[in-house]
Design a protein around this motif. Structure first.
Motif, PDB file in Angstrom:
ATOM      1  N   SER A 101      -8.241 -35.686  25.048  1.00 23.99           N
ATOM      2  CA  SER A 101      -9.292 -34.932  24.368  1.00 23.99           C
ATOM      3  C   SER A 101      -9.758 -33.782  25.240  1.00 23.99           C
ATOM      4  O   SER A 101      -9.648 -33.823  26.463  1.00 23.99           O
ATOM      5  CB  SER A 101     -10.495 -35.828  24.072  1.00 23.99           C
ATOM      6  OG  SER A 101     -10.141 -36.888  23.222  1.00 23.99           O
ATOM      7  N   ASP A 102     -10.304 -32.770  24.579  1.00 23.38           N
ATOM      8  CA  ASP A 102     -10.949 -31.687  25.306  1.00 23.38           C
ATOM      9  C   ASP A 102     -12.305 -31.405  24.673  1.00 23.38           C
ATOM     10  O   ASP A 102     -12.676 -32.024  23.680  1.00 23.38           O
ATOM     11  CB  ASP A 102     -10.062 -30.439  25.349  1.00 23.38           C
ATOM     12  CG  ASP A 102      -9.913 -29.740  24.012  1.00 23.38           C
ATOM     13  OD1 ASP A 102     -10.681 -30.032  23.071  1.00 23.38           O
ATOM     14  OD2 ASP A 102      -9.027 -28.895  23.888  1.00 23.38           O
ATOM     15  N   ALA A 103     -13.033 -30.498  25.262  1.00 30.12           N
ATOM     16  CA  ALA A 103     -14.356 -30.156  24.755  1.00 30.12           C
ATOM     17  C   ALA A 103     -14.398 -28.680  24.364  1.00 30.12           C
ATOM     18  O   ALA A 103     -15.426 -28.039  24.475  1.00 30.12           O
ATOM     19  CB  ALA A 103     -15.417 -30.464  25.807  1.00 30.12           C
ATOM     20  N   GLY A 104     -13.274 -28.156  23.911  1.00 28.27           N
ATOM     21  CA  GLY A 104     -13.201 -26.758  23.508  1.00 28.27           C
ATOM     22  C   GLY A 104     -13.752 -26.542  22.113  1.00 28.27           C
ATOM     23  O   GLY A 104     -14.591 -27.299  21.637  1.00 28.27           O
ATOM     24  N   ALA A 139      -3.125 -35.035  15.605  1.00 28.02           N
ATOM     25  CA  ALA A 139      -4.267 -34.379  16.253  1.00 28.02           C
ATOM     26  C   ALA A 139      -5.432 -34.399  15.284  1.00 28.02           C
ATOM     27  O   ALA A 139      -5.244 -34.384  14.068  1.00 28.02           O
ATOM     28  CB  ALA A 139      -3.920 -32.948  16.630  1.00 28.02           C
ATOM     29  N   GLU A 140      -6.619 -34.418  15.841  1.00 32.11           N
ATOM     30  CA  GLU A 140      -7.830 -34.403  15.025  1.00 32.11           C
ATOM     31  C   GLU A 140      -8.938 -33.728  15.808  1.00 32.11           C
ATOM     32  O   GLU A 140      -8.930 -33.728  17.040  1.00 32.11           O
ATOM     33  CB  GLU A 140      -8.232 -35.825  14.635  1.00 32.11           C
ATOM     34  CG  GLU A 140      -8.432 -36.748  15.823  1.00 32.11           C
ATOM     35  CD  GLU A 140      -8.419 -38.221  15.457  1.00 32.11           C
ATOM     36  OE1 GLU A 140      -7.978 -38.570  14.350  1.00 32.11           O
ATOM     37  OE2 GLU A 140      -8.859 -39.023  16.296  1.00 32.11           O
ATOM     38  N   ASN A 141      -9.844 -33.130  15.106  1.00 35.61           N
ATOM     39  CA  ASN A 141     -11.009 -32.546  15.744  1.00 35.61           C
ATOM     40  C   ASN A 141     -12.040 -33.624  16.009  1.00 35.61           C
ATOM     41  O   ASN A 141     -12.205 -34.549  15.198  1.00 35.61           O
ATOM     42  CB  ASN A 141     -11.600 -31.433  14.873  1.00 35.61           C
ATOM     43  CG  ASN A 141     -10.769 -30.181  14.941  1.00 35.61           C
ATOM     44  OD1 ASN A 141     -10.387 -29.735  16.018  1.00 35.61           O
ATOM     45  ND2 ASN A 141     -10.469 -29.603  13.789  1.00 35.61           N
ATOM     46  N   ARG A 142     -12.705 -33.519  17.136  1.00 32.16           N
ATOM     47  CA  ARG A 142     -13.761 -34.461  17.475  1.00 32.16           C
ATOM     48  C   ARG A 142     -15.016 -34.094  16.695  1.00 32.16           C
ATOM     49  O   ARG A 142     -15.223 -32.939  16.345  1.00 32.16           O
ATOM     50  CB  ARG A 142     -14.029 -34.420  18.969  1.00 32.16           C
ATOM     51  CG  ARG A 142     -12.802 -34.843  19.768  1.00 32.16           C
ATOM     52  CD  ARG A 142     -12.987 -34.643  21.246  1.00 32.16           C
ATOM     53  NE  ARG A 142     -14.123 -35.435  21.709  1.00 32.16           N
ATOM     54  CZ  ARG A 142     -14.734 -35.211  22.858  1.00 32.16           C
ATOM     55  NH1 ARG A 142     -14.359 -34.243  23.655  1.00 32.16           N
ATOM     56  NH2 ARG A 142     -15.753 -35.961  23.212  1.00 32.16           N
ATOM     57  N   SER A 143     -15.859 -35.060  16.421  1.00 28.02           N
ATOM     58  CA  SER A 143     -17.073 -34.788  15.652  1.00 28.02           C
ATOM     59  C   SER A 143     -18.058 -33.939  16.448  1.00 28.02           C
ATOM     60  O   SER A 143     -18.801 -33.149  15.876  1.00 28.02           O
ATOM     61  CB  SER A 143     -17.736 -36.097  15.217  1.00 28.02           C
ATOM     62  OG  SER A 143     -18.079 -36.863  16.349  1.00 28.02           O
ATOM     63  N   SER A 144     -18.056 -34.094  17.751  1.00 26.70           N
ATOM     64  CA  SER A 144     -18.992 -33.323  18.564  1.00 26.70           C
ATOM     65  C   SER A 144     -18.430 -31.932  18.872  1.00 26.70           C
ATOM     66  O   SER A 144     -18.995 -30.923  18.476  1.00 26.70           O
ATOM     67  CB  SER A 144     -19.298 -34.065  19.867  1.00 26.70           C
ATOM     68  OG  SER A 144     -18.095 -34.330  20.576  1.00 26.70           O
ATOM     69  N   ARG A 145     -17.323 -31.883  19.570  1.00 28.24           N
ATOM     70  CA  ARG A 145     -16.728 -30.612  19.962  1.00 28.24           C
ATOM     71  C   ARG A 145     -15.347 -30.898  20.529  1.00 28.24           C
ATOM     72  O   ARG A 145     -15.122 -31.890  21.175  1.00 28.24           O
ATOM     73  CB  ARG A 145     -17.610 -29.947  21.015  1.00 28.24           C
ATOM     74  CG  ARG A 145     -17.146 -28.582  21.411  1.00 28.24           C
ATOM     75  CD  ARG A 145     -18.074 -27.968  22.443  1.00 28.24           C
ATOM     76  NE  ARG A 145     -17.381 -26.797  22.971  1.00 28.24           N
ATOM     77  CZ  ARG A 145     -17.826 -25.566  22.846  1.00 28.24           C
ATOM     78  NH1 ARG A 145     -18.971 -25.345  22.272  1.00 28.24           N
ATOM     79  NH2 ARG A 145     -17.144 -24.560  23.333  1.00 28.24           N
ATOM     80  N   GLY A 146     -14.400 -30.016  20.287  1.00 29.02           N
ATOM     81  CA  GLY A 146     -13.071 -30.169  20.850  1.00 29.02           C
ATOM     82  C   GLY A 146     -12.115 -30.882  19.917  1.00 29.02           C
ATOM     83  O   GLY A 146     -12.405 -31.115  18.741  1.00 29.02           O
TER      84      GLY A 146
END
Length: 77
Positions: free
Chosen positions: A9-12, A55-62
């Motif tokens: 995961s990343d926080a982009g 791949a999926e987007n995180r609910s918070s960010r990234g």
């Protein structure tokens, strides 16, 4: 019947939804110098071993990339 899951995961900023659906397609790229083969090759290799990747987007960010591979049974002599 056992498997292993790996996630990165990343926080982009995440992956735009219209691109998220296509990132594993051959020759799809968002880079000006990209070939669009990297993730397609990765998916082919993982699937050849009976696994899957997405791949999926995180609910918070990234975004998060996940892959699941079946574990091999040990060979007993």
């Amino acid at each position: 019947d056992s498997e292993v899951e790996v996630s990165v995961s990343d926080a982009g900023v995440g992956i735009p939804d219209d691109k998220l659906k296509r990132i594993f397609e051959p020759f799809f790229t968002t880079k000006s110098q990209g070939t669009g083969l990297g993730l397609s090759i990765v998916r082919t290799i993982i699937e050849s071993y009976g696994g899957r990747i997405w791949a999926e987007n995180r609910s918070s960010r990234g975004a998060t990339f996940r892959l699941i591979l079946p574990l091999m049974k040990p060979h007993l002599s």
